[in-house]
Design a protein around this motif. Structure first.
Motif, PDB file in Angstrom:
ATOM      1  N   ARG A   5       4.055 -10.733  37.352  1.00 24.14           N
ATOM      2  CA  ARG A   5       4.375 -11.468  38.575  1.00 24.14           C
ATOM      3  C   ARG A   5       4.730 -10.454  39.656  1.00 24.14           C
ATOM      4  N   THR A   6       4.335 -10.740  40.877  1.00 19.87           N
ATOM      5  CA  THR A   6       4.581  -9.819  41.977  1.00 19.87           C
ATOM      6  C   THR A   6       5.329 -10.530  43.092  1.00 19.87           C
ATOM      7  N   THR A   7       6.555 -10.122  43.322  1.00 18.06           N
ATOM      8  CA  THR A   7       7.328 -10.667  44.435  1.00 18.06           C
ATOM      9  C   THR A   7       6.747 -10.154  45.745  1.00 18.06           C
ATOM     10  N   PRO A   8       6.465 -11.024  46.699  1.00 21.90           N
ATOM     11  CA  PRO A   8       5.933 -10.542  47.984  1.00 21.90           C
ATOM     12  C   PRO A   8       6.916  -9.587  48.658  1.00 21.90           C
ATOM     13  N   PRO A   9       6.414  -8.657  49.475  1.00 18.25           N
ATOM     14  CA  PRO A   9       7.335  -7.779  50.224  1.00 18.25           C
ATOM     15  C   PRO A   9       8.301  -8.615  51.051  1.00 18.25           C
ATOM     16  N   ARG A  10       9.499  -8.096  51.228  1.00 20.54           N
ATOM     17  CA  ARG A  10      10.463  -8.807  52.067  1.00 20.54           C
ATOM     18  C   ARG A  10       9.943  -8.876  53.509  1.00 20.54           C
ATOM     19  N   PRO A  11      10.358  -9.887  54.260  1.00 17.35           N
ATOM     20  CA  PRO A  11       9.838 -10.056  55.624  1.00 17.35           C
ATOM     21  C   PRO A  11      10.054  -8.843  56.523  1.00 17.35           C
ATOM     22  N   LEU A  12      11.065  -8.035  56.194  1.00 14.68           N
ATOM     23  CA  LEU A  12      11.337  -6.838  56.990  1.00 14.68           C
ATOM     24  C   LEU A  12      12.195  -5.887  56.173  1.00 14.68           C
ATOM     25  N   ASP A  13      12.269  -4.635  56.613  1.00 14.77           N
ATOM     26  CA  ASP A  13      13.131  -3.637  55.984  1.00 14.77           C
ATOM     27  C   ASP A  13      14.524  -3.802  56.566  1.00 14.77           C
ATOM     28  N   VAL A  14      15.400  -4.464  55.822  1.00 12.89           N
ATOM     29  CA  VAL A  14      16.715  -4.789  56.355  1.00 12.89           C
ATOM     30  C   VAL A  14      17.553  -3.538  56.585  1.00 12.89           C
ATOM     31  N   THR A  15      17.280  -2.454  55.859  1.00 12.44           N
ATOM     32  CA  THR A  15      18.063  -1.230  56.059  1.00 12.44           C
ATOM     33  C   THR A  15      17.704  -0.537  57.365  1.00 12.44           C
ATOM     34  N   ALA A  16      16.528  -0.843  57.924  1.00 15.61           N
ATOM     35  CA  ALA A  16      16.184  -0.281  59.231  1.00 15.61           C
ATOM     36  C   ALA A  16      17.048  -0.889  60.326  1.00 15.61           C
ATOM     37  N   LEU A  17      17.413  -2.160  60.144  1.00 16.71           N
ATOM     38  CA  LEU A  17      18.293  -2.826  61.106  1.00 16.71           C
ATOM     39  C   LEU A  17      19.759  -2.529  60.828  1.00 16.71           C
ATOM     40  N   PHE A  18      20.101  -2.456  59.544  1.00 18.54           N
ATOM     41  CA  PHE A  18      21.497  -2.262  59.142  1.00 18.54           C
ATOM     42  C   PHE A  18      21.557  -1.121  58.130  1.00 18.54           C
ATOM     43  N   PRO A  19      21.569   0.127  58.590  1.00 20.95           N
ATOM     44  CA  PRO A  19      21.536   1.285  57.680  1.00 20.95           C
ATOM     45  C   PRO A  19      22.695   1.312  56.686  1.00 20.95           C
ATOM     46  N   GLN A  20      23.803   0.631  57.012  1.00 15.15           N
ATOM     47  CA  GLN A  20      24.946   0.624  56.097  1.00 15.15           C
ATOM     48  C   GLN A  20      24.618  -0.051  54.767  1.00 15.15           C
ATOM     49  N   LEU A  21      23.538  -0.832  54.744  1.00  8.30           N
ATOM     50  CA  LEU A  21      23.156  -1.516  53.497  1.00  8.30           C
ATOM     51  C   LEU A  21      22.471  -0.580  52.502  1.00  8.30           C
ATOM     52  N   ALA A  22      21.882   0.499  52.985  1.00  6.91           N
ATOM     53  CA  ALA A  22      21.069   1.359  52.119  1.00  6.91           C
ATOM     54  C   ALA A  22      21.806   1.820  50.865  1.00  6.91           C
ATOM     55  N   PRO A  23      23.044   2.333  50.972  1.00  7.97           N
ATOM     56  CA  PRO A  23      23.718   2.776  49.741  1.00  7.97           C
ATOM     57  C   PRO A  23      24.170   1.635  48.836  1.00  7.97           C
ATOM     58  N   LEU A  24      24.030   0.378  49.291  1.00  7.97           N
ATOM     59  CA  LEU A  24      24.447  -0.775  48.490  1.00  7.97           C
ATOM     60  C   LEU A  24      23.283  -1.382  47.710  1.00  7.97           C
ATOM     61  N   ALA A  25      22.094  -0.804  47.842  1.00  5.41           N
ATOM     62  CA  ALA A  25      20.921  -1.347  47.155  1.00  5.41           C
ATOM     63  C   ALA A  25      21.097  -1.262  45.642  1.00  5.41           C
ATOM     64  N   ARG A  26      20.675  -2.316  44.950  1.00  5.48           N
ATOM     65  CA  ARG A  26      20.673  -2.343  43.483  1.00  5.48           C
ATOM     66  C   ARG A  26      19.309  -2.818  43.000  1.00  5.48           C
ATOM     67  N   THR A  27      18.882  -2.263  41.880  1.00  4.35           N
ATOM     68  CA  THR A  27      17.650  -2.729  41.248  1.00  4.35           C
ATOM     69  C   THR A  27      17.971  -3.895  40.327  1.00  4.35           C
TER      70      THR A  27
END
Length: 347
Positions: A5-27
């Motif tokens: 199964r392939t999840t579609p790409p997210r509508p946008l790169d949210v870390t580009a708008l809110f860089p503070q989210l980048a270190p909070l990413a989890r797999t």
């Protein structure tokens, strides 16, 4: 395992708008359960399938008090499965002939079986055998936080609520090494009754897929949450963000960019039913992390952007499980020692 199964790409790169989210990413590993034929075997990762259970190990039972509201007939797991087969047969006939009269929905044998089920069964006495919920092999679910020497997680539950502590099934976890199991229990016991048919998982194979999650908005700092709730912060992302979200952009973040829906391993918690609650290991006080999310729905109208490309027109509730009024049951584990007691939370 099933077709990927392939999840579609997210509508946008949210870390580009809110860089503070980048270190909070989890797999997170989305499990994508789907009913399959043939059904799962003990050597498969599955939901509701047979377990690789050692033949010389006693099957677990729940010895707590079990109560019945008296409003519904008492059904066994086999009764539930029989009802589902009949419903599927009726649905198939109606797809062929939508004008089929109600008297022709069922065969005489099916009507007799439904009448028998409706009559119910005797109330069970004594401890109740647990039901398999999920079996996950590390080889299929990357990042499964198994203790040293283990490569297999088995989840079972009691198909009854136990108020006032729990208004959802009580789960039990077993971590194992596949290589140590040579003789497999061929016919494990089943509970003579279940409280709800929603507590009998439909056997499903899995198509695990790893995606990236970010915390629910309720877990973010007040500063970052304020930015996400400010529509002007999203203007640079147009037209990826629909103007319909102008009054509540945080909802777009929560439903399309942060936490994936459905059955999954790891990731972030799907808060909303309650505010975030700290989860501490009862054995060592370490902050616990999400292990397994048992979801009622794989997606709903608000989370359609997460529907896998290959899924349509797949059912939204393939496992037939329902938690509460359509919620999720989340299991938490100690990252320092996964063998420590786990905790549970409904969201």
């Amino acid at each position: 395992m099933k077709t990927p199964r392939t999840t579609p790409p997210r509508p946008l790169d949210v870390t580009a708008l809110f860089p503070q989210l980048a270190p909070l990413a989890r797999t997170v590993t989305r499990l994508h359960p789907r009913p399959a034929s043939p059904t799962p075997t003990p050597r498969d990762s599955s939901v509701g399938g047979p377990l690789l259970w050692p033949a010389d190990e006693p099957w677990p039972y729940c010895d707590r008090l079990h109560t019945w509201d008296g409003m519904n007939p008492i059904l066994s797991p086999d009764d539930v499965r029989s009802q589902r087969r009949i419903r599927a047969a009726v649905d198939s006939r109606l797809r062929v002939d939508p004008n089929l009269p109600p008297s022709a929905y069922c065969t005489p044998e099916e009507r007799a079986e439904l009448d028998r089920i409706k009559a119910g069964r005797p109330w069970p006495e004594g401890p109740v055998p647990l039901l398999p919920v999920a079996q996950l092999y590390v080889r299929d679910v990357p990042g499964l936080p198994a203790p040293a020497g283990a490569d297999l997680l088995q989840v079972l539950w009691c198909p009854f609520d136990h108020p006032p502590e729990n208004f959802m099934p009580r789960t039990v976890l077993f971590w194992r090494s596949e290589a140590t199991i040579t003789d497999v229990l061929a016919a494990p016991p089943e509970p003579p009754a279940v409280q709800f048919d929603d507590y009998v998982p439909e056997p499903c194979l899995l198509a695990p897929e790893q995606v990236t999650e970010y915390p629910h908005s309720l877990e973010l700092s007040m500063e970052l949450r304020g930015q996400i709730e400010d529509w002007s912060s999203w203007q640079a992302a147009e037209p990826a963000v629909d103007d319909a979200y102008a009054s509540y952009p945080q909802e777009f973040y929560d439903t399309a960019l942060s936490v994936a829906p459905g059955w999954k391993v790891g990731g972030w918690a799907p808060w909303g039913l309650t505010d975030p609650v700290p989860r501490s290991c009862p054995a060592c006080a370490t902050e616990m992390v999400p292990l397994l999310t048992i979801a009622t729905f794989e997606w709903d109208d608000s989370t359609r952007s997460w529907i896998p490309d290959e899924a349509a027109p797949a059912p939204t509730r393939p496992t037939a499980v329902q938690i509460g009024r359509g919620y999720k049951q989340q299991l938490y584990v100690c990252p320092a020692a996964p063998e420590h007691p786990h905790t549970e939370l409904m969201q």
